[in-house]
Design a protein around this motif. Structure first.
Motif, PDB file in Angstrom:
ATOM      1  N   PHE A  33       0.858  -1.187   0.000  1.00 33.17           N
ATOM      2  CA  PHE A  33       0.000   0.000   0.000  1.00 33.17           C
ATOM      3  C   PHE A  33       0.889   1.230   0.000  1.00 33.17           C
ATOM      4  O   PHE A  33       1.730   1.399   0.883  1.00 33.17           O
ATOM      5  N   VAL A  34       0.713   2.090  -0.999  1.00 35.55           N
ATOM      6  CA  VAL A  34       1.597   3.242  -1.161  1.00 35.55           C
ATOM      7  C   VAL A  34       0.860   4.535  -0.850  1.00 35.55           C
ATOM      8  O   VAL A  34      -0.239   4.783  -1.361  1.00 35.55           O
ATOM      9  N   GLN A 186       6.796 -10.895  -2.622  1.00 36.25           N
ATOM     10  CA  GLN A 186       6.194 -12.081  -3.243  1.00 36.25           C
ATOM     11  C   GLN A 186       6.549 -13.342  -2.464  1.00 36.25           C
ATOM     12  O   GLN A 186       5.714 -14.240  -2.288  1.00 36.25           O
ATOM     13  N   LYS A 187       7.784 -13.420  -1.977  1.00 37.36           N
ATOM     14  CA  LYS A 187       8.222 -14.604  -1.235  1.00 37.36           C
ATOM     15  C   LYS A 187       7.646 -14.652   0.181  1.00 37.36           C
ATOM     16  O   LYS A 187       7.254 -15.711   0.674  1.00 37.36           O
ATOM     17  N   LEU A 188       7.631 -13.497   0.859  1.00 36.72           N
ATOM     18  CA  LEU A 188       7.291 -13.474   2.276  1.00 36.72           C
ATOM     19  C   LEU A 188       5.827 -13.140   2.543  1.00 36.72           C
ATOM     20  O   LEU A 188       5.303 -13.460   3.612  1.00 36.72           O
ATOM     21  N   GLY A 189       5.178 -12.447   1.599  1.00 38.28           N
ATOM     22  CA  GLY A 189       3.768 -12.145   1.734  1.00 38.28           C
ATOM     23  C   GLY A 189       3.414 -11.175   2.844  1.00 38.28           C
ATOM     24  O   GLY A 189       2.269 -11.125   3.297  1.00 38.28           O
ATOM     25  N   ASN A 190       4.387 -10.380   3.300  1.00 36.14           N
ATOM     26  CA  ASN A 190       4.095  -9.434   4.372  1.00 36.14           C
ATOM     27  C   ASN A 190       3.366  -8.200   3.829  1.00 36.14           C
ATOM     28  O   ASN A 190       3.288  -7.985   2.628  1.00 36.14           O
ATOM     29  N   THR A 191       2.825  -7.410   4.738  1.00 31.68           N
ATOM     30  CA  THR A 191       2.148  -6.172   4.363  1.00 31.68           C
ATOM     31  C   THR A 191       3.167  -5.040   4.372  1.00 31.68           C
ATOM     32  O   THR A 191       3.899  -4.869   5.349  1.00 31.68           O
ATOM     33  N   ILE A 192       3.212  -4.278   3.293  1.00 31.52           N
ATOM     34  CA  ILE A 192       4.144  -3.152   3.205  1.00 31.52           C
ATOM     35  C   ILE A 192       3.351  -1.863   3.023  1.00 31.52           C
ATOM     36  O   ILE A 192       2.448  -1.795   2.185  1.00 31.52           O
ATOM     37  N   ILE A 193       3.671  -0.865   3.831  1.00 32.81           N
ATOM     38  CA  ILE A 193       3.116   0.479   3.643  1.00 32.81           C
ATOM     39  C   ILE A 193       4.281   1.389   3.294  1.00 32.81           C
ATOM     40  O   ILE A 193       5.229   1.531   4.078  1.00 32.81           O
ATOM     41  N   PHE A 194       4.215   1.952   2.112  1.00 28.39           N
ATOM     42  CA  PHE A 194       5.371   2.597   1.481  1.00 28.39           C
ATOM     43  C   PHE A 194       5.032   4.060   1.187  1.00 28.39           C
ATOM     44  O   PHE A 194       4.004   4.359   0.566  1.00 28.39           O
ATOM     45  N   VAL A 195       5.874   4.974   1.640  1.00 29.20           N
ATOM     46  CA  VAL A 195       5.685   6.403   1.385  1.00 29.20           C
ATOM     47  C   VAL A 195       6.658   6.869   0.310  1.00 29.20           C
ATOM     48  O   VAL A 195       7.853   6.545   0.343  1.00 29.20           O
ATOM     49  N   THR A 196       6.151   7.623  -0.667  1.00 31.27           N
ATOM     50  CA  THR A 196       7.008   8.203  -1.697  1.00 31.27           C
ATOM     51  C   THR A 196       6.366   9.484  -2.216  1.00 31.27           C
ATOM     52  O   THR A 196       5.157   9.674  -2.100  1.00 31.27           O
ATOM     53  N   HIS A 197       7.199  10.367  -2.776  1.00 29.13           N
ATOM     54  CA  HIS A 197       6.661  11.557  -3.440  1.00 29.13           C
ATOM     55  C   HIS A 197       6.681  11.365  -4.954  1.00 29.13           C
ATOM     56  O   HIS A 197       6.313  12.269  -5.699  1.00 29.13           O
ATOM     57  N   ASN A 198       7.106  10.171  -5.397  1.00 33.32           N
ATOM     58  CA  ASN A 198       7.300   9.922  -6.817  1.00 33.32           C
ATOM     59  C   ASN A 198       6.224   8.982  -7.342  1.00 33.32           C
ATOM     60  O   ASN A 198       6.156   7.812  -6.958  1.00 33.32           O
ATOM     61  N   MET A 199       5.361   9.490  -8.206  1.00 33.92           N
ATOM     62  CA  MET A 199       4.248   8.681  -8.709  1.00 33.92           C
ATOM     63  C   MET A 199       4.727   7.491  -9.531  1.00 33.92           C
ATOM     64  O   MET A 199       4.113   6.423  -9.508  1.00 33.92           O
ATOM     65  N   LYS A 200       5.839   7.658 -10.250  1.00 32.17           N
ATOM     66  CA  LYS A 200       6.377   6.539 -11.037  1.00 32.17           C
ATOM     67  C   LYS A 200       6.723   5.367 -10.116  1.00 32.17           C
ATOM     68  O   LYS A 200       6.417   4.217 -10.426  1.00 32.17           O
TER      69      LYS A 200
END
Length: 317
Positions: A33-34, A186-200
């Protein structure tokens, strides 16, 4: 599926300034989730609320259907990995000691810790025998960030928070680490919450993207849906503006600037690209390959390696 994280009517004020207003977000277990938006949009403040570094002024956050404020905050943080832009490895501790910090706090025995350290180093293509006892100062920026990532994964946390982790890196290292995050996810299946200012970057790694502006959630959807149906003019313009200019250039720019080697000595087994290939595609390729052959009208005219691209990027900077 039950959400693992929920923001319910969350607002935050700092000294009378509203930085978040009525934020409602649900993060599903196992997704990337970004949170994306310009500086000052509230994305990092939102992230820090998840591990209790910032408390909401109004509203509530929930982790596994329990209010975050009702947890023992220290024990909660042991369930949450955290990767920062400033890498923040402990400088007086070896690579191994950095990776095993939280497992040791959680009471893992030495054998368990050693096994986990070696497994994770192998996952990021860093030979344990070679890197286990090195100090952070002996590593490149990209290698340090790899250690930062696997340190956050070492205790097998439910959630990993990533706050602009690659923004200080060159485009090739950034592309490589984006790929690494996706592979590990993909291997671990954990939940990631990722912050970025870059839409790409958000479009590349996100399962879903929350676009934020001035403390408000503007749109939350899949990358495809946001690209096809931006919610408003801000989302559409932000998508265009945050595509770095360097990414949109082509190999013709490098070739005309003299950033290449002779094709005669190049390995014929190298992949080949045409002159109109965008540098975005080049960075992705060089995250996996050391070099490639440049062709014009199907004929090899040059070979380009990572050093050539770094020289070009230095000039651009």
């Amino acid at each position: 599926m039950e959400p693992i994280i929920e923001f319910k009517d969350v607002s935050k004020e700092f000294e009378g300034n509203v930085v978040l207003k009525d934020l409602n977000i649900s993060v599903k277990k196992g997704e990337v989730f970004v949170l994306v938006g310009p500086s000052g949009s509230g994305k990092t403040t939102s992230l820090k609320m998840i591990n209790g570094l910032v408390e909401p002024t109004n509203g509530n956050l929930y982790f596994k259907n329990k209010r975050i404020k009702d947890y023992n905050i220290q024990k909660l943080r042991w369930q949450i990995g955290y990767v920062l832009q400033q890498i923040a490895l402990f400088p007086t501790m070896s690579v191994k000691e950095n990776i095993e910090v939280i497992p040791e706090m959680l009471g893992w025995n030495k054998e368990q810790r050693n096994k986990r350290v070696d497994e994770l180093l192998q996952e990021v293509d860093m030979d344990p025998e070679q890197f286990r006892d090195r100090m952070p100062s002996e590593l490149s920026g990209g290698q340090q960030q790899r250690i930062g990532i696997i340190r956050a994964l070492a205790s097998e946390p439910d959630i990993v928070l990533m706050d602009e982790p690659f923004s200080a890196l060159d485009p090739i290292s950034r592309a490589s680490l984006q790929d690494l995050v996706l592979e590990l996810h993909q291997k671990l299946g954990n939940t990631i919450i990722f912050v970025t200012h870059n839409m790409k970057e958000a479009m590349k790694i996100g399962s879903r993207i929350a676009v934020m502006h001035e403390g408000k959630l503007i749109q939350c959807d899949t990358p495809d849906e946001i690209q096809k149906n931006p919610a408003n003019q801000f989302v559409e313009e932000f998508f265009d503006e945050t595509t770095d200019e360097v990414y949109t250039q082509t190999l013709e720019t490098l070739y005309n600037g003299g950033f290449y080697q002779s094709a005669e000595t190049a390995d014929v087994a190298l992949p080949s690209l045409s002159m109109d290939t965008s540098l975005s595609e080049v960075f992705d390729l060089l995250a996996e390959q050391d070099a490639f052959i440049l062709k014009r009208d199907g004929k090899p005219i040059a070979s380009i390696n990572r050093s050539d691209v770094f020289r070009f990027l230095s000039q651009e900077g």
